[in-house]
Structure formats: structure tokens, C-alpha cells
Write a protein that holds these residues in place. Structure first.
Motif, PDB file in Angstrom:
ATOM      1  N   ASN A   9       0.831  -1.202   0.000  1.00 32.37           N
ATOM      2  CA  ASN A   9       0.000   0.000   0.000  1.00 32.37           C
ATOM      3  C   ASN A   9       0.869   1.258   0.000  1.00 32.37           C
ATOM      4  N   ASN A  10       1.939   1.245   0.768  1.00 35.69           N
ATOM      5  CA  ASN A  10       2.852   2.372   0.822  1.00 35.69           C
ATOM      6  C   ASN A  10       3.514   2.600  -0.544  1.00 35.69           C
ATOM      7  N   LEU A  11       3.943   1.505  -1.179  1.00 39.78           N
ATOM      8  CA  LEU A  11       4.552   1.604  -2.506  1.00 39.78           C
ATOM      9  C   LEU A  11       3.558   2.159  -3.518  1.00 39.78           C
ATOM     10  N   LEU A  66       1.689   6.596  -6.898  1.00 36.27           N
ATOM     11  CA  LEU A  66       0.591   7.483  -7.263  1.00 36.27           C
ATOM     12  C   LEU A  66       0.999   8.944  -7.091  1.00 36.27           C
ATOM     13  N   ILE A  67       1.653   9.253  -5.979  1.00 32.14           N
ATOM     14  CA  ILE A  67       2.107  10.629  -5.741  1.00 32.14           C
ATOM     15  C   ILE A  67       3.130  11.033  -6.804  1.00 32.14           C
ATOM     16  N   ALA A  68       4.061  10.130  -7.115  1.00 35.95           N
ATOM     17  CA  ALA A  68       5.064  10.428  -8.150  1.00 35.95           C
ATOM     18  C   ALA A  68       4.388  10.675  -9.496  1.00 35.95           C
ATOM     19  N   PHE A  69       3.383   9.877  -9.829  1.00 38.43           N
ATOM     20  CA  PHE A  69       2.662  10.054 -11.091  1.00 38.43           C
ATOM     21  C   PHE A  69       1.939  11.396 -11.116  1.00 38.43           C
ATOM     22  N   VAL A  70       1.287  11.762 -10.010  1.00 36.42           N
ATOM     23  CA  VAL A  70       0.559  13.034  -9.947  1.00 36.42           C
ATOM     24  C   VAL A  70       1.537  14.202 -10.076  1.00 36.42           C
TER      25      VAL A  70
END
Length: 103
Positions: free
Chosen positions: A70-72, A77-81
Motif C-alpha cells: 500500500n505504501n509503494l 501514485l504521488i510520483a505520477f501526480v
């Protein structure tokens, strides 16, 4: 019997002592049996506790793996955003006002 009253008295004393010893031994046997029951109960509780500890360890390991994934996923997701926001900013800077960044 009436000819030897002291022998009869000694026999009665010995019988009383035998009865007393028998009673003490019966009490000791009961105590040993009770202790054995308590030991068996303690062994059962120990086995249950070991089983619960094993389950706790396995569920903890599973939870740790699940949280890692879940952390990964959240980091990706944050990196993609962030990448998407930077890309949109790049495109808006490059293609506004008639300028083209690819020339």
C-alpha cells in the motif's frame, strides 16, 4: 485376649498408626493428582498460547507486507501526480503565447 491386655493395647496402637499413615498417604495421593491436573491445564494453556503467538506472528507478517505494498502504491501514485502536474505546467508554458519549446 484377656490374658495379654498389653499386647492387645499394642496391637490397637499399631492399627491406629497404620490408619493414620493410610489417611496421610491418601491425602498425599489426592494432592499429587490435583497437582497433575493443574500441570495438564498449564500445558494446555501453554499450547494454546503458542498457537496464538504463531497466528499473531503470521498475521503480523502478512499485515506488514500488505502495508508495504500500500505504501509503494501510494508513493507511485504521488510520483505520477507530481509528474503529471509538471508535464501540464511544461505544456502550458511552452504552448502559450505562440511560443513552441520544441523548435
Amino acid at each position: 485376649c484377656s490374658e495379654h491386655p498389653e499386647e492387645l493395647s499394642k496391637i490397637l496402637q499399631v492399627q491406629k498408626q497404620v490408619e493414620d499413615v493410610k489417611n496421610v498417604m491418601m491425602e498425599n495421593i489426592e494432592k499429587v493428582l490435583d497437582r497433575g491436573d493443574r500441570i495438564e491445564l498449564l500445558v494446555d494453556k501453554t499450547e494454546d498460547l503458542r498457537f496464538q503467538a504463531d497466528n499473531f506472528y503470521k498475521s503480523g507478517r502478512s499485515l506488514r507486507r500488505r502495508m508495504w505494498w500500500n505504501n509503494l502504491k501510494m508513493k507511485l501514485l504521488i510520483a505520477f501526480v507530481v509528474f503529471l502536474i509538471l508535464f501540464v505546467i511544461f505544456l502550458s508554458v511552452c504552448f502559450t503565447g505562440g511560443s513552441n519549446c520544441f523548435k
